[in-house]
Design a protein around this motif. Structure first.
Motif, PDB file in Angstrom:
ATOM      1  N   ALA A 129       0.725  -1.342   0.068  1.00  0.00           N
ATOM      2  CA  ALA A 129      -0.067  -0.254  -0.024  1.00  0.00           C
ATOM      3  C   ALA A 129       0.838   1.473  -0.132  1.00  0.00           C
ATOM      4  O   ALA A 129       0.360   2.391  -0.570  1.00  0.00           O
ATOM      5  CB  ALA A 129      -0.799   0.107   1.290  1.00  0.00           C
ATOM      6  N   LEU A 130       2.058   1.186   0.694  1.00  0.00           N
ATOM      7  CA  LEU A 130       2.640   2.397   0.957  1.00  0.00           C
ATOM      8  C   LEU A 130       3.986   2.517  -0.075  1.00  0.00           C
ATOM      9  O   LEU A 130       4.995   3.222   0.120  1.00  0.00           O
ATOM     10  CB  LEU A 130       3.111   2.548   2.163  1.00  0.00           C
ATOM     11  CG  LEU A 130       1.921   2.623   3.127  1.00  0.00           C
ATOM     12  CD1 LEU A 130       2.541   2.709   4.664  1.00  0.00           C
ATOM     13  CD2 LEU A 130       1.255   4.030   2.735  1.00  0.00           C
ATOM     14  N   THR A 131       4.208   1.613  -1.011  1.00  0.00           N
ATOM     15  CA  THR A 131       5.406   1.404  -1.922  1.00  0.00           C
ATOM     16  C   THR A 131       5.456   2.979  -2.451  1.00  0.00           C
ATOM     17  O   THR A 131       4.620   3.543  -3.160  1.00  0.00           O
ATOM     18  CB  THR A 131       4.931   0.571  -3.012  1.00  0.00           C
ATOM     19  OG1 THR A 131       4.899  -0.872  -2.588  1.00  0.00           O
ATOM     20  CG2 THR A 131       6.052   0.733  -4.025  1.00  0.00           C
ATOM     21  N   GLY A 132       6.620   3.328  -2.301  1.00  0.00           N
ATOM     22  CA  GLY A 132       7.230   4.726  -2.964  1.00  0.00           C
ATOM     23  C   GLY A 132       6.902   5.626  -1.983  1.00  0.00           C
ATOM     24  O   GLY A 132       7.363   7.002  -2.388  1.00  0.00           O
ATOM     25  N   LYS A 133       5.810   5.729  -1.390  1.00  0.00           N
ATOM     26  CA  LYS A 133       5.613   6.739  -0.272  1.00  0.00           C
ATOM     27  C   LYS A 133       6.351   6.767   0.924  1.00  0.00           C
ATOM     28  O   LYS A 133       6.437   7.869   1.851  1.00  0.00           O
ATOM     29  CB  LYS A 133       4.102   6.576   0.045  1.00  0.00           C
ATOM     30  CG  LYS A 133       3.035   6.840  -1.090  1.00  0.00           C
ATOM     31  CD  LYS A 133       1.713   6.605  -0.871  1.00  0.00           C
ATOM     32  CE  LYS A 133       0.938   6.699  -1.997  1.00  0.00           C
ATOM     33  NZ  LYS A 133      -0.602   6.329  -1.663  1.00  0.00           N
ATOM     34  N   SER A 134       6.927   5.543   1.425  1.00  0.00           N
ATOM     35  CA  SER A 134       7.648   5.608   2.595  1.00  0.00           C
ATOM     36  C   SER A 134       8.810   4.531   2.569  1.00  0.00           C
ATOM     37  O   SER A 134       8.359   3.382   1.977  1.00  0.00           O
ATOM     38  CB  SER A 134       6.757   5.542   3.730  1.00  0.00           C
ATOM     39  OG  SER A 134       7.663   5.468   4.993  1.00  0.00           O
ATOM     40  N   ASP A 135       9.964   4.606   2.921  1.00  0.00           N
ATOM     41  CA  ASP A 135      10.694   3.591   3.076  1.00  0.00           C
ATOM     42  C   ASP A 135      10.407   2.350   3.894  1.00  0.00           C
ATOM     43  O   ASP A 135       9.795   2.649   4.888  1.00  0.00           O
ATOM     44  CB  ASP A 135      12.089   4.035   3.099  1.00  0.00           C
ATOM     45  CG  ASP A 135      12.322   4.232   4.582  1.00  0.00           C
ATOM     46  OD1 ASP A 135      13.038   3.718   5.325  1.00  0.00           O
ATOM     47  OD2 ASP A 135      11.879   5.478   4.729  1.00  0.00           O
TER      48      ASP A 135
END
Length: 148
Positions: A129-135
């Motif tokens: 869900a958070l790919t690219g938005k947070s490491d």
């Protein structure tokens, strides 16, 4: 526009501007994309794969930056930091700590996680869900914090 085309345009701009750091960084990104395409035998590279490449490259530079800083090699650390900034421009907007916590709370509620035993379940959903938005490290730390 695909990341590859965007990077190609940015390379042209960096050449015109004679920006060596940006040029080196962008060429490295393009090289990684071309390598992935070669490995995929001509198949299209998905946006998720492109983001993963960028995140991996930023992580490598962050690790190098930390090592050079620890060894008092500020000259090399500055180059790594500059390259990180160039590459980060091509990632989606990163979540702040508060936004990440909000998103993680939603994911924990959706998965029904109750304790640290459910960390794997939460991480599986959160990573997608958070790919690219947070490491991954930030996601993991937030998940552990919220589940403990």
């Amino acid at each position: 526009m695909s990341l590859e085309l965007t990077i190609s345009e940015a390379i042209k701009t960096a050449m015109k501007d004679k920006d060596k750091v940006a040029l080196d960084s962008l060429r490295a990104v393009k090289s990684q994309i071309m390598l992935l395409k070669t490995e995929a035998k001509g198949a299209e590279v998905s946006p998720e794969q492109e983001i993963a490449i960028l995140q991996r490259m930023i992580k490598q530079r962050k690790d190098s930056y930390e090592q050079f800083t620890a060894q008092n090699r500020t000259d090399l650390a500055e180059v790594e930091e500059a390259q990180m900034k160039v590459i980060e421009k091509f990632l989606p907007k990163q979540l702040s700590a508060e936004e990440l916590e909000r998103e993680m709370k939603k994911i924990i509620a959706e998965t029904g996680a109750q304790s640290a035993k459910d960390l794997g379940k939460v991480m599986g959903v959160a990573s997608k869900a958070l790919t690219g938005k947070s490491d991954g490290k930030s996601i993991s730390e937030m998940a552990k914090k919220l589940l403990s």
